[in-house]
Design an enzyme around this catalytic site. Sequence first.
Site, PDB file in Angstrom:
ATOM      1  N   THR A 101      99.371 -48.389  45.768  1.00  0.00           N
ATOM      2  CA  THR A 101      99.311 -48.891  46.941  1.00  0.00           C
ATOM      3  C   THR A 101     100.863 -48.849  47.648  1.00  0.00           C
ATOM      4  O   THR A 101     102.462 -48.472  47.451  1.00  0.00           O
ATOM      5  CB  THR A 101      99.829 -50.185  46.913  1.00  0.00           C
ATOM      6  OG1 THR A 101      99.671 -50.604  48.096  1.00  0.00           O
ATOM      7  CG2 THR A 101     100.457 -51.365  46.064  1.00  0.00           C
ATOM      8  N   ASP A 102     100.562 -48.780  49.058  1.00  0.00           N
ATOM      9  CA  ASP A 102     101.447 -48.163  50.328  1.00  0.00           C
ATOM     10  C   ASP A 102     102.991 -49.502  49.302  1.00  0.00           C
ATOM     11  O   ASP A 102     103.608 -49.446  49.918  1.00  0.00           O
ATOM     12  CB  ASP A 102     101.809 -47.929  51.538  1.00  0.00           C
ATOM     13  CG  ASP A 102     100.800 -49.890  51.506  1.00  0.00           C
ATOM     14  OD1 ASP A 102      99.933 -50.358  51.040  1.00  0.00           O
ATOM     15  OD2 ASP A 102     100.709 -49.755  53.371  1.00  0.00           O
ATOM     16  N   GLU A 103     102.687 -50.701  49.007  1.00  0.00           N
ATOM     17  CA  GLU A 103     103.498 -52.086  49.109  1.00  0.00           C
ATOM     18  C   GLU A 103     104.664 -51.401  48.736  1.00  0.00           C
ATOM     19  O   GLU A 103     105.361 -52.534  47.824  1.00  0.00           O
ATOM     20  CB  GLU A 103     102.783 -52.863  48.777  1.00  0.00           C
ATOM     21  CG  GLU A 103     101.572 -53.524  50.211  1.00  0.00           C
ATOM     22  CD  GLU A 103     100.804 -54.866  50.045  1.00  0.00           C
ATOM     23  OE1 GLU A 103     101.565 -56.080  49.737  1.00  0.00           O
ATOM     24  OE2 GLU A 103     100.264 -55.186  50.051  1.00  0.00           O
TER      25      GLU A 103
ATOM     26  N   TYR B 110     102.769 -59.184  43.101  1.00  0.00           N
ATOM     27  CA  TYR B 110     101.411 -58.077  43.175  1.00  0.00           C
ATOM     28  C   TYR B 110     102.418 -56.516  43.689  1.00  0.00           C
ATOM     29  O   TYR B 110     102.114 -55.874  42.636  1.00  0.00           O
ATOM     30  CB  TYR B 110     100.137 -58.311  44.691  1.00  0.00           C
ATOM     31  CG  TYR B 110      99.602 -57.155  45.054  1.00  0.00           C
ATOM     32  CD1 TYR B 110      98.146 -57.006  43.943  1.00  0.00           C
ATOM     33  CD2 TYR B 110      99.884 -56.709  45.941  1.00  0.00           C
ATOM     34  CE1 TYR B 110      97.942 -55.998  44.577  1.00  0.00           C
ATOM     35  CE2 TYR B 110      99.299 -55.470  46.456  1.00  0.00           C
ATOM     36  CZ  TYR B 110      98.110 -54.740  45.885  1.00  0.00           C
ATOM     37  OH  TYR B 110      97.833 -53.404  46.118  1.00  0.00           O
TER      38      TYR B 110
ATOM     39  N   LYS C  91     102.483 -53.850  40.240  1.00  0.00           N
ATOM     40  CA  LYS C  91     102.081 -52.214  41.168  1.00  0.00           C
ATOM     41  C   LYS C  91     102.704 -51.770  40.698  1.00  0.00           C
ATOM     42  O   LYS C  91     102.475 -50.839  40.282  1.00  0.00           O
ATOM     43  CB  LYS C  91     100.421 -52.432  42.356  1.00  0.00           C
ATOM     44  CG  LYS C  91      99.960 -53.166  43.107  1.00  0.00           C
ATOM     45  CD  LYS C  91      99.123 -52.867  42.475  1.00  0.00           C
ATOM     46  CE  LYS C  91      98.109 -51.505  42.251  1.00  0.00           C
ATOM     47  NZ  LYS C  91      96.453 -51.359  41.913  1.00  0.00           N
TER      48      LYS C  91
HETATM   49  P1  NAD Z   1      89.697 -55.806  45.344  1.00  0.00           P
HETATM   50  O1  NAD Z   1      90.179 -57.260  45.146  1.00  0.00           O
HETATM   51  O2  NAD Z   1      88.234 -55.484  46.026  1.00  0.00           O
HETATM   52  O3  NAD Z   1      88.436 -55.271  43.727  1.00  0.00           O
HETATM   53  C1  NAD Z   1      89.306 -55.063  42.494  1.00  0.00           C
HETATM   54  C2  NAD Z   1      88.382 -55.169  41.575  1.00  0.00           C
HETATM   55  O4  NAD Z   1      88.829 -54.548  39.925  1.00  0.00           O
HETATM   56  C3  NAD Z   1      87.310 -56.214  41.466  1.00  0.00           C
HETATM   57  O5  NAD Z   1      85.658 -55.761  41.549  1.00  0.00           O
HETATM   58  C4  NAD Z   1      87.445 -56.985  40.305  1.00  0.00           C
HETATM   59  O6  NAD Z   1      86.019 -57.566  39.354  1.00  0.00           O
HETATM   60  C5  NAD Z   1      87.988 -55.677  39.702  1.00  0.00           C
HETATM   61  N1  NAD Z   1      88.850 -56.249  38.165  1.00  0.00           N
HETATM   62  C6  NAD Z   1      89.988 -57.442  38.541  1.00  0.00           C
HETATM   63  N2  NAD Z   1      90.366 -57.183  37.233  1.00  0.00           N
HETATM   64  C7  NAD Z   1      89.265 -57.031  36.562  1.00  0.00           C
HETATM   65  C8  NAD Z   1      90.555 -56.907  35.099  1.00  0.00           C
HETATM   66  N3  NAD Z   1      90.772 -57.710  34.609  1.00  0.00           N
HETATM   67  N4  NAD Z   1      89.227 -56.067  34.121  1.00  0.00           N
HETATM   68  C9  NAD Z   1      87.922 -55.426  35.212  1.00  0.00           C
HETATM   69  N5  NAD Z   1      88.145 -55.685  35.855  1.00  0.00           N
HETATM   70  C10 NAD Z   1      88.659 -56.693  36.873  1.00  0.00           C
HETATM   71  O7  NAD Z   1      90.254 -54.888  45.315  1.00  0.00           O
HETATM   72  P2  NAD Z   1      90.456 -53.541  46.589  1.00  0.00           P
HETATM   73  O8  NAD Z   1      90.737 -54.574  47.531  1.00  0.00           O
HETATM   74  O9  NAD Z   1      89.118 -52.501  46.688  1.00  0.00           O
HETATM   75  O10 NAD Z   1      91.916 -52.720  45.879  1.00  0.00           O
HETATM   76  C11 NAD Z   1      91.190 -51.972  45.000  1.00  0.00           C
HETATM   77  C12 NAD Z   1      92.886 -51.164  44.709  1.00  0.00           C
HETATM   78  O11 NAD Z   1      93.206 -50.498  45.790  1.00  0.00           O
HETATM   79  C13 NAD Z   1      93.589 -52.194  44.075  1.00  0.00           C
HETATM   80  O12 NAD Z   1      94.074 -51.155  42.998  1.00  0.00           O
HETATM   81  C14 NAD Z   1      94.642 -51.880  44.654  1.00  0.00           C
HETATM   82  O13 NAD Z   1      96.051 -52.171  43.946  1.00  0.00           O
HETATM   83  C15 NAD Z   1      94.303 -51.122  45.642  1.00  0.00           C
HETATM   84  N6  NAD Z   1      94.962 -51.005  47.379  1.00  0.00           N
HETATM   85  C16 NAD Z   1      93.915 -51.734  47.649  1.00  0.00           C
HETATM   86  C17 NAD Z   1      94.007 -51.794  49.483  1.00  0.00           C
HETATM   87  C18 NAD Z   1      93.849 -52.716  50.481  1.00  0.00           C
HETATM   88  O14 NAD Z   1      94.154 -52.626  50.966  1.00  0.00           O
HETATM   89  N7  NAD Z   1      92.400 -52.864  50.325  1.00  0.00           N
HETATM   90  C19 NAD Z   1      95.295 -51.225  49.435  1.00  0.00           C
HETATM   91  C20 NAD Z   1      96.177 -50.160  49.008  1.00  0.00           C
HETATM   92  C21 NAD Z   1      95.494 -49.964  47.527  1.00  0.00           C
HETATM   93  O1  TDX Z   2      95.873 -65.580  56.890  1.00  0.00           O
HETATM   94  C1  TDX Z   2      96.457 -64.153  57.004  1.00  0.00           C
HETATM   95  N1  TDX Z   2      97.075 -64.374  58.105  1.00  0.00           N
HETATM   96  C2  TDX Z   2      98.226 -63.025  58.747  1.00  0.00           C
HETATM   97  O2  TDX Z   2      99.189 -63.291  59.035  1.00  0.00           O
HETATM   98  C3  TDX Z   2      96.608 -62.841  56.196  1.00  0.00           C
HETATM   99  C4  TDX Z   2      95.605 -63.257  55.327  1.00  0.00           C
HETATM  100  C5  TDX Z   2      97.489 -61.947  56.695  1.00  0.00           C
HETATM  101  N2  TDX Z   2      98.672 -62.179  57.626  1.00  0.00           N
HETATM  102  C6  TDX Z   2      99.105 -61.141  57.201  1.00  0.00           C
HETATM  103  C7  TDX Z   2      99.785 -60.657  56.489  1.00  0.00           C
HETATM  104  C8  TDX Z   2     100.129 -58.975  56.589  1.00  0.00           C
HETATM  105  O3  TDX Z   2     101.228 -59.217  57.152  1.00  0.00           O
HETATM  106  O4  TDX Z   2      98.604 -59.695  58.182  1.00  0.00           O
HETATM  107  C9  TDX Z   2      98.777 -58.678  57.061  1.00  0.00           C
HETATM  108  C10 TDX Z   2      97.466 -58.034  56.755  1.00  0.00           C
HETATM  109  O5  TDX Z   2      97.258 -59.285  55.236  1.00  0.00           O
HETATM  110  P1  TDX Z   2      96.325 -58.759  53.988  1.00  0.00           P
HETATM  111  O6  TDX Z   2      95.247 -58.791  54.141  1.00  0.00           O
HETATM  112  O7  TDX Z   2      96.851 -60.181  53.017  1.00  0.00           O
HETATM  113  O8  TDX Z   2      97.390 -57.567  53.936  1.00  0.00           O
HETATM  114  P2  TDX Z   2      98.272 -57.065  52.710  1.00  0.00           P
HETATM  115  O9  TDX Z   2      99.140 -58.078  52.785  1.00  0.00           O
HETATM  116  O10 TDX Z   2      99.552 -56.264  54.507  1.00  0.00           O
HETATM  117  O11 TDX Z   2      97.953 -56.446  51.534  1.00  0.00           O
HETATM  118  C11 TDX Z   2      96.565 -55.510  51.645  1.00  0.00           C
HETATM  119  O12 TDX Z   2      97.398 -53.849  52.096  1.00  0.00           O
HETATM  120  C12 TDX Z   2      97.872 -53.365  50.353  1.00  0.00           C
HETATM  121  C13 TDX Z   2      95.680 -55.653  50.568  1.00  0.00           C
HETATM  122  O13 TDX Z   2      95.390 -56.771  50.400  1.00  0.00           O
HETATM  123  C14 TDX Z   2      96.946 -54.977  49.030  1.00  0.00           C
HETATM  124  O14 TDX Z   2      95.762 -55.329  48.127  1.00  0.00           O
HETATM  125  C15 TDX Z   2      97.287 -53.345  49.084  1.00  0.00           C
HETATM  126  O15 TDX Z   2      97.681 -52.565  48.278  1.00  0.00           O
END
Ligand code: NAD
Ligand code: TDX
Length: 335
Positions: free
Chosen positions: A124-126, A148, A152
């Site tokens: 992730t970018d985080e 988190y 990562k």
């Molecule tokens: P999500 O939370 O929607 O999905 C995660 C999945 O992993 C779920 O299906 C869950 O059941 C499964 N899982 C969790 N723990 C597990 C375990 N111990 N064994 C097997 N399966 C397990 O997440 P997402 O938003 O789809 O993110 C997917 C990946 O991308 C993650 O690695 C996250 O860090 C990364 N990522 C997400 C974002 C974002 O904006 N959502 C951005 C950058 C990177």
């Molecule tokens: O209720 C809210 N109010 C609010 O202001 C929530 C849930 C979030 N926020 C803010 C926090 C962040 O600045 O909005 C922005 C986005 O928040 P999230 O949707 O929780 O995402 P973020 O914390 O940026 O992380 C996401 O991007 C990177 C994903 O959840 C991660 O899995 C990924 O790695």
Amino acid sequence: MVKQTILITGGAGFIGSAFVRLLVRKNIRPIVLDKITYAGDLGRLDQVKGRFTFHKVDICDKKKVKGIFKKARPTLIVHFAAESHVDRSIIDAQAFLRTNIEGTQVLMDAARQVGIKKFLHISTDEVYGDTRRGSFIEDSPLRPSSPYAASKAAADLLIKSYMRTYGFPAIIIRPSNNYGPWQYPEKLIPLAILKASRREEIPLYADGKNMREWLYVEDCVEGILSVVKRGKNGQVYNLGSNEERQNIELVRMLLEIMGRPKTLIKFVKDRPGHDTRYYLDSSKVRRDCGWQPKITLKTGLKLTVRSYLENKSWLLNKHRRIAALYTDRSYNYGF
Ligand code: NAD
Ligand code: TDX
């Protein structure tokens, strides 16, 4: 592409399921491993039912994972499984360390045993932490802020150690904030759509000025596929859209699309350690893998709003479950 046996972890999650649907559209039959935590849902794969092999398994379960790998003999792994929500990691980091670090180690050891050819880790970018100006390149230092992000970053470092120690054939991809259909409504965009659709207040942390770079999920999975095809083992690729917005601008765009008043925005207590801004330099993946996003933020948000409104019962069902999961009320999540 050379004939591959592709194994996807976290394929029932938001981004993993979009990747599985993309592969199936290309007539590939992936093997999906998922524990189905609160965030996992096979309903996201209904439209491709019967066109993938599924194992309900915890990636930390060494014995089961090794057994599956020995039988299936994957040649390529794309590893999405993770605990993914920052706020949850602030309440309790344990599951994050277990799944995101230990789970990655279990997968890499099982992959080594079957002589894997490519292991794509979805980071992730985080991991870079935040910056008020400029952008992060793949070599920027890792300065994670939340538990988190630290979990990562730890996984990224562990993977790099396996590359050097064992010549492990891995690639790390660092996408920016994803949005689109089927995202769990604890994340900002689906939460805001749900609240706005019910004319309820939308909680924005602090003054809403924190910035994120928003990438439509279908563009993200196309980007991951471009790295599968053209990425080089040992490399890291940022995957961003250049669509940068303050949270408040983003929520205003959603309200405009939905025809709801801006007065629904409610400023609430800030997230502890809240990152101010992420922004990626994604020129490497554009140059080396020939990928670029196709969906603008405006179009992506319209598609996203439409998809949730067409599937509102899914959104409501998930949302109902969130409140019960949070027992610590000292930190206002806006639920
Ligand atoms: P999500 O939370 O929607 O999905 C995660 C999945 O992993 C779920 O299906 C869950 O059941 C499964 N899982 C969790 N723990 C597990 C375990 N111990 N064994 C097997 N399966 C397990 O997440 P997402 O938003 O789809 O993110 C997917 C990946 O991308 C993650 O690695 C996250 O860090 C990364 N990522 C997400 C974002 C974002 O904006 N959502 C951005 C950058 C990177
Ligand atoms: O209720 C809210 N109010 C609010 O202001 C929530 C849930 C979030 N926020 C803010 C926090 C962040 O600045 O909005 C922005 C986005 O928040 P999230 O949707 O929780 O995402 P973020 O914390 O940026 O992380 C996401 O991007 C990177 C994903 O959840 C991660 O899995 C990924 O790695």
